[in-house]
Design an enzyme around this catalytic site. Structure first.
Site, PDB file in Angstrom:
ATOM      1  NE  ARG A 138      42.176  34.011  24.161  1.00 23.01           N
ATOM      2  CZ  ARG A 138      41.597  33.700  25.314  1.00 23.01           C
ATOM      3  NH1 ARG A 138      41.091  32.505  25.500  1.00 23.01           N
ATOM      4  NH2 ARG A 138      41.545  34.568  26.299  1.00 23.01           N
ATOM      5  CG  ASN A 176      36.325  31.155  24.388  1.00 19.83           C
ATOM      6  OD1 ASN A 176      35.767  30.449  25.219  1.00 19.83           O
ATOM      7  ND2 ASN A 176      37.064  32.188  24.725  1.00 19.83           N
ATOM      8  CD  GLU A 177      35.416  35.713  26.673  1.00 22.40           C
ATOM      9  OE1 GLU A 177      36.483  36.258  26.345  1.00 22.40           O
ATOM     10  OE2 GLU A 177      35.025  35.633  27.842  1.00 22.40           O
ATOM     11  CD  GLU A 326      35.431  31.467  29.995  1.00 18.89           C
ATOM     12  OE1 GLU A 326      36.065  32.473  30.395  1.00 18.89           O
ATOM     13  OE2 GLU A 326      35.611  30.966  28.884  1.00 18.89           O
ATOM     14  CD1 TRP A 334      41.759  38.211  32.300  1.00 14.42           C
ATOM     15  CD2 TRP A 334      40.718  40.196  32.287  1.00 14.42           C
ATOM     16  NE1 TRP A 334      40.432  37.999  32.628  1.00 14.42           N
ATOM     17  CE2 TRP A 334      39.769  39.191  32.622  1.00 14.42           C
ATOM     18  CE3 TRP A 334      40.294  41.520  32.208  1.00 14.42           C
ATOM     19  CZ2 TRP A 334      38.430  39.479  32.886  1.00 14.42           C
ATOM     20  CZ3 TRP A 334      38.961  41.810  32.479  1.00 14.42           C
ATOM     21  CH2 TRP A 334      38.050  40.799  32.812  1.00 14.42           C
ATOM     22  CD  GLU A 374      44.111  32.864  29.432  1.00 15.80           C
ATOM     23  OE1 GLU A 374      44.002  31.727  28.936  1.00 15.80           O
ATOM     24  OE2 GLU A 374      43.161  33.639  29.578  1.00 15.80           O
ATOM     25  CD  GLN A 375      53.377  30.896  32.480  1.00 17.31           C
ATOM     26  OE1 GLN A 375      53.785  32.052  32.406  1.00 17.31           O
ATOM     27  NE2 GLN A 375      54.175  29.853  32.338  1.00 17.31           N
ATOM     28  CE1 TYR A 376      52.429  36.073  38.554  1.00 11.50           C
ATOM     29  CE2 TYR A 376      52.988  35.767  36.235  1.00 11.50           C
ATOM     30  CZ  TYR A 376      53.377  36.022  37.539  1.00 11.50           C
ATOM     31  OH  TYR A 376      54.688  36.233  37.839  1.00 11.50           O
ATOM     32  CG  HIS A 377      42.850  33.412  35.063  1.00 10.85           C
ATOM     33  ND1 HIS A 377      41.850  32.830  35.812  1.00 10.85           N
ATOM     34  CD2 HIS A 377      42.254  34.404  34.354  1.00 10.85           C
ATOM     35  CE1 HIS A 377      40.698  33.446  35.549  1.00 10.85           C
ATOM     36  NE2 HIS A 377      40.913  34.404  34.673  1.00 10.85           N
TER      37      HIS A 377
END
Ligand code: GLA
Length: 692
Positions: A138, A176-177, A326, A334, A374-377
């Site tokens: 992104r 976003n950011e 958020e 991360w 971001e599967q582990y977030h």
């Protein structure tokens, strides 16, 4: 007014119920938007529509009031160029409304679709080494690309035209950011044009940047290189200012598209990064209605002062309440070790945000996409669509916040102490640290911690902000000090204000050129003293005086006092020969005000001593005196009320005597006014009392 007559919960509920009723998209009458919201980032486009009802039911059961949607959904909104599909978003918003959940729409421009990237490769970002970005991640767009801006404007306009009057949509998040600049040819062209507008003639630029140095003299603006390091300091500072203006105009392009359609009741914000310094947030926020930030504690170890300062920083972007757009359900994905915040720390973190002025806390994210980066977030639901443990913690937080919302309505933090934070100074020091350990954020924190511990409320503001209402103003390292800022600070002192400057202050002018007067530049005459020389330290140096004794580390400046009214408060002991016996802290009274210069980075205990002394001299009083260092006292004031949020971050219980009797607000507390509160380890208490 007797406390009892104010604090009745049923009175507040009745008022809320009788408040403005909004017609929801589904036609159902809705109560007024609560003053305090809890929510989550929801990505309906990642799931079959048949699943949404279940998601929303679970959100409602967790007392969530708001979802942020859409900020990465461009390929779903516009699957092919000019072919739009918002029907899914219509349904998602309407369904959320049926569950009494409000919506914030993020413009999807941080994630352009593949058709866009393929057809318009000129919109892609180029990094400083000349590598053009690709699709698949992104933020791959160039912030200056006219074509990208046009495409971004179109999608933002479409969204605003469709939802600008939707009663369930309460606000907008731009992109976003925002952050990474681009180094492509178009950006360079714009940089040159920006410099030309600012400097007028190349001769003016050559003079102000002292380009005779290393034969940097330019004949034309288009000869000027564009880098973020290893260049003339004048150029580097201007590059950062250009980046700030370019991000601001990038956002303005979407802001104006939205404003053309949106109801004024819908706010426009963007989600920022706390201490991030990729551009100047003061410049960005001139056009936004509200500040918001993404608060993460990536290692899971919550240090309350390190988070508190960032809330105060964000509050300073608009000098107003803000949102936490958020935050993490337990952990992120991360960091080298993504350790989880303990459940109690999630609760402390959320209430601390509110205590410092947040009116909403949103958890990122609701549920992980089954695939994606971001599967582990941390999430609130697991891949099976049922709650994970963090869900229960958030439900508890949200239930309490729902209960406290009416008490907090119309209240905000109020401070008597301000700290000055300048992006120019931060960049200037970061570009030439001189001592690798001189980390501006850390040094800022070294001043913030004692001030916050004593005063229990600190504003973090720009050096250009109005100062009249502060008893004490502290600028920890105001390295770049323009002539106008120096006048502004001198006016504050002459009007009776107390100003404390930290090391490295007043060294450079607005062009990042050295002030010939030496530090603190144009304030040296008011101070009646100056910095004779600065020293990077590789070992600590003793110092002592009327404010106590201790050590300086990292940085020390030898000061001198020229004016008979300028007093030396501390001197260095025996050290590197240059500093021995020299003044370390000097001060001068100016009418009822004063100006002080602290020339060294002091150890924490000495810093506390020194700043306590200045706080007392400036007649700053703690909100609630005598509390333990692990107890955070926050206060919000307004609408005839004072609300205390007391957070015990420590492992021991503490009893706190309140300055006036107050009514506990949260469930589980006695429903009667009290003059003291016992805080169990890691507990939060919210109490309200009439404002006298
Ligand atoms: C940022 C982004 C989110 C997500 C989170 C993960 O804040 O805005 O999209 O990537 O980080 O922590």
């Amino acid at each position: 007014m007797p406390v009892e007559s104010l604090g009745s919960r049923s009175w507040r509920c009745a008022l809320l119920a009788a408040g403005v009723l909004l017609a929801g998209a589904a036609g159902a009458a809705r109560a007024a938007q609560p003053a305090l919201l809890v929510g989550t980032a929801w990505y309906p486009e990642q799931w079959p529509q048949s699943r949404w009802a279940k998601d929303l039911e679970l959100m409602q059961a967790a007392h969530l009031d708001v979802v942020r949607v859409g900020e990465f959904a461009w390929s779903t909104m516009e699957p092919r160029e000019g072919v739009y599909d918002f029907t899914w978003l219509d349904r998602a918003i309407a369904q959320a409304a049926r569950h009494h959940i409000y919506v914030v729409i993020g413009t999807p421009t941080a994630a352009p679709p593949a058709w866009l990237t393929s057809k318009y490769p000129d919109t892609l970002r180029v990094d400083e080494d000349g590598r053009r970005d690709e699709h698949g991640n992104r933020q791959q767009f160039s912030f200056s690309s006219p074509r990208y801006r046009e495409l971004a404007r179109q999608i933002a306009s479409r969204l605003a035209a469709r939802y600008g009057h939707n009663p369930d949509v309460i606000g907008w998040q731009i992109d976003n950011e925002l952050g990474p600049p681009s180094f492509d040819a178009e950006t360079r062209r714009q940089f040159h044009a920006w410099l030309q507008r600012k400097y007028g003639t190349i001769a003016n630029l050559n003079r102000r940047w002292t380009t005779a140095y290393w034969s940097e003299t330019y004949d034309r603006f288009d000869e000027i290189p564009m880098h973020s390091k290893d260049e003339n300091p004048g150029l580097l500072l201007e590059f950062m200012r250009f980046v700030s203006d370019t991000w601001a105009s990038y956002a303005a392009n979407q802001v104006s598209a939205i404003r053309a359609h949106a109801d004024p009741r819908q706010f426009i914000t963007t989600n920022t990064l706390g201490w991030g310094s990729q551009f100047d947030q003061q410049v960005m926020h001139r056009q936004l209605d509200m500040a918001a930030w993404d608060e993460y504690v990536p290692d899971g170890h919550f240090a309350w002062l390190e988070q508190a300062v960032q809330h105060d920083l964000v509050r300073g972007y608009k000098n107003a309440d803000f949102w936490v757009m958020e935050t993490q359900p337990a952990f992120v994905n991360w960091w080298p070790v993504n350790s989880a915040l303990p459940p109690y720390a999630m609760r402390e973190l959320a209430w601390q945000a509110v205590g410092h002025g947040a009116n909403a806390v949103l958890y990122w994210q609701w549920r992980s996409a089954l695939n994606g980066q971001e599967q582990y977030h941390g999430t609130l639901l697991g891949p099976d669509g049922t709650p994970v443990p963090a869900y229960g913690v958030v439900r508890g937080i949200a239930a309490d916040m729902a209960r406290a919302a009416a008490a907090l309505a119309g209240t905000s933090p109020r401070s008597e102490v301000a700290m000055l934070q300048s992006y120019d100074s931060r960049w200037a020091i970061d570009l030439q640290r001189h001592q690798a350990d001189f980390r501006v954020v850390k040094e800022f924190g070294a001043f913030y911690a004692p001030l916050e511990r004593y005063a229990q409320s600190v504003d973090v503001i720009s050096p250009d902000a109005p100062l009249g209402r502060y008893r004490l103003v502290v600028a920890p390292a105001l390295n770049v000090l323009s002539a106008a800022q120096a006048r502004h600070l001198a006016d504050y002192v002459r009007a009776g204000g107390h100003l404390v400057l930290g090391p490295r202050s007043g060294m450079k002018d607005a062009d990042d050129a050295l002030w010939p007067q030496r530090q603190p530049g144009p304030l040296a005459s008011l101070l009646g003293g100056r910095v004779e020389e600065y020293y990077a330290l590789d070992s600590s140096v003793p110092l002592a005086g009327v404010l106590g004794s201790g050590q300086a580390a990292v940085w020390a400046e030898a000061l001198s006092a020229h004016d008979p009214d300028t007093q030396v408060l501390m001197r260095y002991g025996k050290s590197n020969g240059w500093l021995d016996g020299k003044a370390a802290v000097i001060t001068r009274k100016v009418g009822k005000g004063s100006i002080t210069y602290i020339g060294a980075w002091l150890d924490p205990a000495l810093m506390q001593n020194v700043l306590d002394d200045f706080l007392r001299a400036a007649h700053v009083t703690p909100l609630i005196p005598g509390v333990s260092e692990s107890v955070e006292v926050c206060q919000r004031v307004g609408a005839g009320r004072r609300v205390w949020i007391l957070i015990n971050h420590g492992d021991d219980a503490h009893t706190i005597r309140l300055p006036s009797p107050a009514m506990p607000v949260l469930a589980g507390d006695a429903d009667a006014t009290t003059a003291s509160v016992t805080l169990a380890p890691h507990s939060v208490h919210v109490l309200e009392t009439p404002l006298k």
